[in-house]
Design a protein around this motif. Sequence first.
Motif, PDB file in Angstrom:
ATOM      1  N   THR A   1      -2.876   6.727  -1.846  1.00  0.00           N
ATOM      2  CA  THR A   1      -3.161   5.361  -1.419  1.00  0.00           C
ATOM      3  C   THR A   1      -2.579   5.125  -0.033  1.00  0.00           C
ATOM      4  OG1 THR A   1      -1.172   4.561  -2.513  1.00  0.00           O
ATOM      5  CG2 THR A   1      -3.224   4.481  -3.774  1.00  0.00           C
ATOM      6  N   PHE A   2      -3.177   4.191   0.677  1.00  0.00           N
ATOM      7  CA  PHE A   2      -2.670   3.835   2.000  1.00  0.00           C
ATOM      8  C   PHE A   2      -3.006   2.383   2.258  1.00  0.00           C
ATOM      9  CE2 PHE A   2      -6.970   5.302   2.665  1.00  0.00           C
ATOM     10  CZ  PHE A   2      -7.503   4.354   3.535  1.00  0.00           C
ATOM     11  N   SER A   3      -2.296   1.794   3.217  1.00  0.00           N
ATOM     12  CA  SER A   3      -2.623   0.433   3.648  1.00  0.00           C
ATOM     13  C   SER A   3      -2.374   0.315   5.144  1.00  0.00           C
ATOM     14  CB  SER A   3      -1.808  -0.614   2.886  1.00  0.00           C
ATOM     15  OG  SER A   3      -0.445  -0.526   3.257  1.00  0.00           O
TER      16      SER A   3
ATOM     17  N   THR B   1       6.434   3.799   4.534  1.00  0.00           N
ATOM     18  CA  THR B   1       6.102   3.274   5.855  1.00  0.00           C
ATOM     19  C   THR B   1       5.986   4.430   6.846  1.00  0.00           C
ATOM     20  OG1 THR B   1       7.249   1.210   5.382  1.00  0.00           O
ATOM     21  CG2 THR B   1       6.859   1.731   7.706  1.00  0.00           C
TER      22      THR B   1
ATOM     23  N   SER C   1       1.251  -2.565  14.015  1.00  0.00           N
ATOM     24  CA  SER C   1       0.601  -2.459  12.718  1.00  0.00           C
ATOM     25  C   SER C   1       1.628  -2.004  11.693  1.00  0.00           C
ATOM     26  CB  SER C   1      -0.569  -1.471  12.770  1.00  0.00           C
ATOM     27  OG  SER C   1      -0.105  -0.185  13.101  1.00  0.00           O
TER      28      SER C   1
ATOM     29  N   ALA D   1      -1.995  -2.930   7.834  1.00  0.00           N
ATOM     30  CA  ALA D   1      -1.926  -4.389   7.974  1.00  0.00           C
ATOM     31  C   ALA D   1      -1.478  -4.758   9.361  1.00  0.00           C
ATOM     32  CB  ALA D   1      -0.979  -4.974   6.943  1.00  0.00           C
TER      33      ALA D   1
ATOM     34  N   VAL E   1       1.706   0.294   8.555  1.00  0.00           N
ATOM     35  CA  VAL E   1       0.915   1.309   7.874  1.00  0.00           C
ATOM     36  C   VAL E   1       1.787   1.996   6.832  1.00  0.00           C
ATOM     37  CG1 VAL E   1      -0.490   3.393   8.181  1.00  0.00           C
ATOM     38  CG2 VAL E   1      -0.419   1.671   9.994  1.00  0.00           C
ATOM     39  N   SER E   2       1.207   2.244   5.656  1.00  0.00           N
ATOM     40  CA  SER E   2       1.934   3.009   4.645  1.00  0.00           C
ATOM     41  C   SER E   2       0.993   4.007   3.992  1.00  0.00           C
ATOM     42  CB  SER E   2       2.560   2.093   3.591  1.00  0.00           C
ATOM     43  OG  SER E   2       1.562   1.491   2.807  1.00  0.00           O
TER      44      SER E   2
END
Length: 105
Positions: free
Chosen positions: A101-103, A74, A66, A105, A68-69
Motif C-alpha cells: 500500500t502507498f499514499s 514515511t 508532499s 498527500a 508520501v508513505s
Amino acid sequence: THSIVAVARDTSNNYATSTAASVTISNPAPQLTTVSIASNNASSTLAKVGNTVTLSFTTDQSLLSSAVSILGHTVTASNTSGNNYTTSYTLLQSDTEGAVTFSVA
C-alpha cells in the motif's frame, strides 16, 4: 475572497482611492495523473524482504511538499523533472505480507 484597493498620491500629496475589487484565489489540490509501483524482484509485481519498491508518480501541478508513505513508512519523494516524482522503500522483516500500500498527500 480578498479585496484590493489602489491608492494613488501625486507630488502635491493629493490622494485618490479606487473602488474595491474582489479577487478569489483558487488553489485546487494537485491530482495524480500517472502512478506506477514496482519492485526490483525478478518479478516486478512481487516483493520480499530486502527488495526495494519504487513508487513513481506525475501530478497535474508542481508540489511544494508532499507526504508520501509506502506500507505505512514515511518516505521522501524526489522531483525527477517537471511534475514527475519518485521514491522508494526497502522491505523489512517486520512488514506485513500482502499488497504494497502507498499514499500520496
